[in-house]
Motif scaffolding. Structure first.
Motif, PDB file in Angstrom:
ATOM      1  N   LEU A 494       0.956  -1.141  -0.155  1.00  0.00           N
ATOM      2  CA  LEU A 494       0.102   0.182   0.123  1.00  0.00           C
ATOM      3  C   LEU A 494       0.859   1.224   0.006  1.00  0.00           C
ATOM      4  O   LEU A 494       1.135   1.869   1.061  1.00  0.00           O
ATOM      5  N   TRP A 495       1.483   1.436  -1.186  1.00  0.00           N
ATOM      6  CA  TRP A 495       2.613   2.416  -1.291  1.00  0.00           C
ATOM      7  C   TRP A 495       1.830   3.903  -1.100  1.00  0.00           C
ATOM      8  O   TRP A 495       3.022   4.588  -0.355  1.00  0.00           O
ATOM      9  N   ALA A 496       0.989   4.160  -1.494  1.00  0.00           N
ATOM     10  CA  ALA A 496       0.572   5.593  -1.257  1.00  0.00           C
ATOM     11  C   ALA A 496       0.273   5.792   0.334  1.00  0.00           C
ATOM     12  O   ALA A 496       0.698   6.858   0.941  1.00  0.00           O
ATOM     13  N   ALA A 497      -0.268   4.915   1.122  1.00  0.00           N
ATOM     14  CA  ALA A 497      -0.347   5.140   2.320  1.00  0.00           C
ATOM     15  C   ALA A 497       0.814   5.042   3.285  1.00  0.00           C
ATOM     16  O   ALA A 497       1.048   5.993   4.020  1.00  0.00           O
ATOM     17  N   ALA A 498       2.089   4.484   2.711  1.00  0.00           N
ATOM     18  CA  ALA A 498       3.139   4.012   3.279  1.00  0.00           C
ATOM     19  C   ALA A 498       4.119   5.693   3.027  1.00  0.00           C
ATOM     20  O   ALA A 498       4.746   6.124   3.726  1.00  0.00           O
ATOM     21  N   ASN A 499       3.848   6.080   1.876  1.00  0.00           N
ATOM     22  CA  ASN A 499       4.498   7.316   1.508  1.00  0.00           C
ATOM     23  C   ASN A 499       3.802   8.391   2.384  1.00  0.00           C
ATOM     24  O   ASN A 499       4.597   9.005   3.072  1.00  0.00           O
ATOM     25  N   GLU A 500       2.669   8.594   2.324  1.00  0.00           N
ATOM     26  CA  GLU A 500       2.189   9.577   3.422  1.00  0.00           C
ATOM     27  C   GLU A 500       2.555   9.428   4.995  1.00  0.00           C
ATOM     28  O   GLU A 500       3.083  10.554   5.541  1.00  0.00           O
ATOM     29  N   MET A 501       2.579   8.137   5.418  1.00  0.00           N
ATOM     30  CA  MET A 501       2.849   8.036   6.706  1.00  0.00           C
ATOM     31  C   MET A 501       4.519   8.127   6.982  1.00  0.00           C
ATOM     32  O   MET A 501       4.860   8.673   7.973  1.00  0.00           O
ATOM     33  N   ALA A 502       5.119   7.816   6.043  1.00  0.00           N
ATOM     34  CA  ALA A 502       6.767   8.092   6.201  1.00  0.00           C
ATOM     35  C   ALA A 502       6.901   9.418   6.250  1.00  0.00           C
ATOM     36  O   ALA A 502       7.918   9.920   7.098  1.00  0.00           O
ATOM     37  N   ALA A 503       6.220  10.329   5.362  1.00  0.00           N
ATOM     38  CA  ALA A 503       6.582  11.927   5.260  1.00  0.00           C
ATOM     39  C   ALA A 503       6.120  12.413   6.588  1.00  0.00           C
ATOM     40  O   ALA A 503       6.743  13.289   7.137  1.00  0.00           O
ATOM     41  N   THR A 504       5.012  11.787   7.255  1.00  0.00           N
ATOM     42  CA  THR A 504       4.602  12.446   8.414  1.00  0.00           C
ATOM     43  C   THR A 504       5.689  12.049   9.656  1.00  0.00           C
ATOM     44  O   THR A 504       5.867  12.915  10.287  1.00  0.00           O
ATOM     45  N   ALA A 505       5.964  10.865   9.564  1.00  0.00           N
ATOM     46  CA  ALA A 505       7.113  10.187  10.522  1.00  0.00           C
ATOM     47  C   ALA A 505       8.213  11.049  10.529  1.00  0.00           C
ATOM     48  O   ALA A 505       8.885  11.548  11.552  1.00  0.00           O
ATOM     49  N   ARG A 506       8.752  11.415   9.300  1.00  0.00           N
ATOM     50  CA  ARG A 506       9.918  11.900   9.161  1.00  0.00           C
ATOM     51  C   ARG A 506       9.835  13.413   9.675  1.00  0.00           C
ATOM     52  O   ARG A 506      10.921  14.204  10.218  1.00  0.00           O
ATOM     53  N   THR A 507       8.640  14.150   9.405  1.00  0.00           N
ATOM     54  CA  THR A 507       8.767  15.468  10.010  1.00  0.00           C
ATOM     55  C   THR A 507       8.555  15.260  11.791  1.00  0.00           C
ATOM     56  O   THR A 507       9.273  16.456  12.231  1.00  0.00           O
ATOM     57  N   ILE A 508       8.238  14.564  12.172  1.00  0.00           N
ATOM     58  CA  ILE A 508       7.997  14.476  13.728  1.00  0.00           C
ATOM     59  C   ILE A 508       9.303  13.671  14.258  1.00  0.00           C
ATOM     60  O   ILE A 508       9.808  14.409  15.401  1.00  0.00           O
ATOM     61  N   PHE A 509      10.123  12.980  13.580  1.00  0.00           N
ATOM     62  CA  PHE A 509      11.209  12.228  14.033  1.00  0.00           C
ATOM     63  C   PHE A 509      12.637  12.295  12.935  1.00  0.00           C
ATOM     64  O   PHE A 509      12.771  11.346  12.313  1.00  0.00           O
ATOM     65  N   PRO A 510      12.996  13.622  12.963  1.00  0.00           N
ATOM     66  CA  PRO A 510      13.833  13.816  11.706  1.00  0.00           C
ATOM     67  C   PRO A 510      15.179  12.891  11.850  1.00  0.00           C
ATOM     68  O   PRO A 510      15.734  12.745  10.744  1.00  0.00           O
ATOM     69  N   ASP A 511      15.334  12.569  13.056  1.00  0.00           N
ATOM     70  CA  ASP A 511      16.660  11.974  13.251  1.00  0.00           C
ATOM     71  C   ASP A 511      16.585  10.514  13.535  1.00  0.00           C
ATOM     72  O   ASP A 511      17.510   9.630  13.933  1.00  0.00           O
ATOM     73  N   ASP A 512      15.477   9.712  13.498  1.00  0.00           N
ATOM     74  CA  ASP A 512      15.107   8.513  13.764  1.00  0.00           C
ATOM     75  C   ASP A 512      15.803   7.503  12.504  1.00  0.00           C
ATOM     76  O   ASP A 512      15.371   7.935  11.472  1.00  0.00           O
ATOM     77  N   GLU A 513      16.615   6.706  12.733  1.00  0.00           N
ATOM     78  CA  GLU A 513      17.337   5.871  11.768  1.00  0.00           C
ATOM     79  C   GLU A 513      16.471   5.070  11.175  1.00  0.00           C
ATOM     80  O   GLU A 513      16.413   4.729   9.691  1.00  0.00           O
ATOM     81  N   ASP A 514      15.530   4.337  11.933  1.00  0.00           N
ATOM     82  CA  ASP A 514      14.615   3.353  11.422  1.00  0.00           C
ATOM     83  C   ASP A 514      13.514   4.002  10.347  1.00  0.00           C
ATOM     84  O   ASP A 514      13.324   3.779   9.423  1.00  0.00           O
ATOM     85  N   VAL A 515      13.203   5.347  10.782  1.00  0.00           N
ATOM     86  CA  VAL A 515      12.190   5.961  10.168  1.00  0.00           C
ATOM     87  C   VAL A 515      12.866   6.438   8.787  1.00  0.00           C
ATOM     88  O   VAL A 515      12.167   6.435   7.543  1.00  0.00           O
ATOM     89  N   GLY A 516      14.175   7.048   8.849  1.00  0.00           N
ATOM     90  CA  GLY A 516      14.883   7.030   7.413  1.00  0.00           C
ATOM     91  C   GLY A 516      14.796   5.984   6.551  1.00  0.00           C
ATOM     92  O   GLY A 516      14.650   6.044   5.193  1.00  0.00           O
ATOM     93  N   ARG A 517      15.046   4.867   7.172  1.00  0.00           N
ATOM     94  CA  ARG A 517      15.262   3.741   6.275  1.00  0.00           C
ATOM     95  C   ARG A 517      14.041   3.243   5.696  1.00  0.00           C
ATOM     96  O   ARG A 517      14.084   2.777   4.667  1.00  0.00           O
ATOM     97  N   LEU A 518      13.231   3.249   6.347  1.00  0.00           N
ATOM     98  CA  LEU A 518      11.468   2.904   5.892  1.00  0.00           C
ATOM     99  C   LEU A 518      11.451   4.041   4.761  1.00  0.00           C
ATOM    100  O   LEU A 518      10.497   3.647   3.817  1.00  0.00           O
ATOM    101  N   GLU A 519      11.562   5.331   5.009  1.00  0.00           N
ATOM    102  CA  GLU A 519      11.230   6.254   4.154  1.00  0.00           C
ATOM    103  C   GLU A 519      11.964   6.140   2.805  1.00  0.00           C
ATOM    104  O   GLU A 519      11.473   6.197   1.653  1.00  0.00           O
ATOM    105  N   LYS A 520      13.532   5.477   2.696  1.00  0.00           N
ATOM    106  CA  LYS A 520      14.230   5.288   1.746  1.00  0.00           C
ATOM    107  C   LYS A 520      13.486   4.126   0.832  1.00  0.00           C
ATOM    108  O   LYS A 520      13.564   3.918  -0.460  1.00  0.00           O
ATOM    109  N   MET A 521      13.305   3.079   1.483  1.00  0.00           N
ATOM    110  CA  MET A 521      12.479   1.945   1.222  1.00  0.00           C
ATOM    111  C   MET A 521      11.198   2.488   0.092  1.00  0.00           C
ATOM    112  O   MET A 521      11.089   1.811  -1.099  1.00  0.00           O
ATOM    113  N   VAL A 522      10.334   3.281   0.765  1.00  0.00           N
ATOM    114  CA  VAL A 522       9.587   3.658  -0.243  1.00  0.00           C
ATOM    115  C   VAL A 522       9.732   4.531  -1.378  1.00  0.00           C
ATOM    116  O   VAL A 522       9.332   4.233  -2.471  1.00  0.00           O
TER     117      VAL A 522
END
Length: 672
Positions: A494-522
């Motif tokens: 569900l890539w559209a949903a993943a893309n939206e949630m990754a963008a939201t998480a990156r805004t709130i947790f800009p330094d979280d490595e796991d969030v960055g890794r997941l965002e890169k996968m998307v």
């Protein structure tokens, strides 16, 4: 002949996909039993107009008119969802019924936009469509699934049996009928190929076979002949039967598609002005419904366990009966030692008849789901009955051999069913345990996370998503739920949903490595769609390019790189679409079709006559005024004064004026 083909096609479908549909039904049991039962929704929309959208070619022409109204319940077949959302038309209900794995392509790109839209699904549907559908509002139905209709539905009060259906369009129309909607307006229900198109431009699939010999010539609405493949012909016949049985008012707006018996024919413009004028708040009606399941998990587990126990007893009986037959055949040494054979076999053959009568409910379930395995038994019985030079004892041996084969198939099929149901029971038990634990401390964040992961492990994507979202609502500053939700979306593609949630998480947790890794996968996945689209375009695969372009735009709509390809595809499509030749149709064609219309009205088949006249309006726009006046006269014969007035006003607008027309209009207006 068409009806014979329809019966044959339904039988072949059951034979080819019976086991697949059984597996799908069992996989969809959690959604069926956790959703709102259909019985609780019946007549909830009594008297509310409903528009049922299919993905026929005429859908494209209807959408501009649909955008103007909010005064109807919008029910979209899954194949029409893309076209509607592309025009920012949000359906209230989505219907899905296709059992094939490829069916997920129709809904997967749009799941994130349907969270407030209800899902009505056939229990035999592709489970991915049901489990990945993110909305909480859902109900499951079936026309003939005996596991549901004979067992679970009566005991759990589901009320989910529908009339015969072989397509998602039947499901949508039957749902509208069941909830009391009226009139039911069919949009995009062409049930035939129009020009060189089988579907609307926003549909995932669009294919017409090159050989017309594979198509059937049928009567079109506008008096011409249209062509359809056998499955669409069968779909039309079943729809006509269902309309006739329901006695619900049905309006067909497809003026170039197949003629549908028992339906009124009106243009979408007329429907919008005459049927959808009353103000209606459909969203408020949806909110007023208590979207609760019929039973709790404990009762569901008990009911599934009862069915497993019954199947286990049945399998054990089959094994005993099979052993008894084996012993008789062994005792008599096959076909050549017949002494006492008849007396030994009498009790067993009589017992076989009693066994079948006592277990008819289970046997019918097995025969429906394992038809491929049952077919050799039926065929051998026919062969045995046809034998003429066979002694009585040889006939007994043949009969016993076939009975033994039957018991073997019954036992194996029952054990297969037991295996499926044990998995369902195990997952329900897991979910119940986690829900019970959560109930002891609903404020415990970790309990919420554990519940989401439990749903995920059981394959219930929609419930896992809702649990993760509740975690985020409870504590939006903890990253655990965000990361779990993004990974869940990625796993479910569900890539559209993943893309939206990754963008939201990156805004709130800009330094979280796991969030960055997941965002890169998307991001990598989105890039791969662009590269595939570019490659397809360069090799001349326009259909694939368009499909990938639509998928890419859902994820990166503002990317300027796609504009050039998008423009080129639009130009190519517009030049290749076959449009009706309205300006050069000969007078011979006009006269022949008009003669058809006159004859139809004389034969009291007024609706068919109206359909032909509507088609002439499309093909001969310079004659619109006169043709609209004649349609108005037809409507007066039907005492449909609202429609008559609408057509006379259109005739007036197109220049057909005078005392007679004014008198008709004034008279009809006086009727209110």
């Amino acid at each position: 002949m068409h009806r014979i083909k329809m019966i044959r096609d339904i039988w072949n479908t059951t034979r080819r996909f019976g086991k697949q549909m059984l597996e799908n039904s069992i996989a969809n049991l959690p959604s069926l039993l956790s959703g709102t039962p259909m019985g609780a929704l019946r007549d909830k929309f009594k008297g509310v107009p409903a528009i049922c959208f299919a993905a026929g070619p005429s859908l494209d022409e209807a959408l501009p008119e649909i955008k103007k109204t909010t005064n109807a319940l919008l029910i979209a077949c899954d194949s029409a969802v893309g076209s509607l959302l592309k025009e920012n038309i949000q359906p209230h209900v989505v219907a899905t019924a296709d059992s094939h794995l490829a069916n997920i392509k129709k809904l997967r790109p749009h799941m994130h936009r349907l969270t407030n839209t209800m899902l009505v699904f056939g229990v035999e549907s592709n489970p991915d469509n049901v489990r990945c559908y993110l909305g909480r509002r859902r109900t499951g139905v079936t026309a003939y699934n005996k596991l549901i209709t004979n067992w679970l539905a009566p005991n759990l009060k589901l009320g989910c049996q529908f009339p015969q259906m072989t397509s998602v369009m039947h499901l949508a129309v039957s749902f509208a009928t069941a909830i009391g909607a009226e009139p039911i307006i069919l949009v995009g229900v062409d049930l035939a190929y129009i020009g060189k198109r089988s579907h609307s431009s926003g549909a995932v699939f669009n294919h017409i076979p090159e050989k017309k010999s594979n198509l059937i010539a049928i009567n079109g609405v506008s008096g011409d002949v249209v062509h359809a493949p056998p499955p669409l012909v069968a779909d039309r016949i079943i729809l006509e039967q269902n309309i006739d049985q329901s006695q619900v008012r049905m309006i067909n707006t497809s003026l170039r598609g197949a003629f549908i018996e028992n339906s009124e024919i009106k243009s979408i413009a007329e429907v919008a002005e005459t049927e959808l004028g009353e103000q209606l708040n459909v969203n408020a009606l949806m909110e007023s419904i208590a979207w609760e399941p019929a039973s709790d998990n404990e009762r569901i587990i008990a009911e599934v366990a009862r069915l497993i126990e019954r199947l286990a007893g049945f399998a054990s009986q089959c094994e005993k009966q099979s052993d008894a037959v084996r012993q008789i055949l062994k005792r008599h040494g096959g076909r050549y030692n017949f002494a006492g054979l008849e007396s030994d076999s009498n009790g067993l053959i009589g017992g076989d008849e009693r066994f079948q009568n006592e277990n008819n409910d289970l046997i019918s379930l097995i025969e429906e789901s394992f038809l491929d395995e049952i077919q050799p038994i039926l065929k051998q019985s026919e062969i045995n009955d046809a034998k003429t030079k066979t002694s009585k004892n040889e006939k007994i041996v043949d009969q016993l051999t076939n009975i033994q084969l039957k018991y073997t198939v019954f036992r194996q099929s029952a054990n297969t069913l037991i295996g499926y149901l044990k998995t369902v029971a195990k997952n329900f038990a897991k979910m119940k345990k986690q829900l019970d634990l959560f109930a002891t401390d609903t404020g415990n964040y970790q309990h919420r996370i554990d519940l989401a992961e439990c749903f995920r492990d059981c394959g219930e994507i929609w419930q896992a998503v809702n649990a993760y979202l509740q975690c985020i609502d409870t504590d939006p500053q903890r990253p655990v739920a965000y990361k779990g939700l993004i990974q869940l979306y990625i796993d479910a593609q569900l890539w559209a949903a993943a893309n939206e949630m990754a963008a939201t998480a990156r805004t709130i947790f800009p330094d979280d490595e796991d969030v960055g890794r997941l965002e890169k996968m998307v991001e990598n996945h989105i890039d791969s769609i662009f590269y595939q689209m570019n490659a397809a375009w360069k090799t001349g695969d326009v259909s694939k390019s368009k499909r990938l372009l639509d998928a890419y735009k859902l994820l990166r709509d503002d990317d300027p790189q796609v504009r050039e390809i998008e423009t080129d595809i639009d130009l190519l499509e517009n030049s290749s679409l076959e449009k009706p030749d309205m300006n050069h149709a000969g007078s011979a064609d006009l006269q022949a079709r008009f003669k058809q219309a006159v004859q139809a009205v004389k034969n009291q088949d007024i609706e068919r006559g109206v359909g032909i006249l509507e088609g002439l309006c499309l093909d001969f726009p310079d004659l619109t005024a006169k043709l609209r006046s004649q349609i108005g006269d037809c409507r007066i014969l039907q005492k449909n004064y609202k429609s008559a007035l609408w057509n006379f006003l259109k005739a007036w607008q197109h220049g057909l004026r005078g005392d007679e027309m004014k008198r008709k209009i004034d008279l009809l207006r006086s009727y209110g």
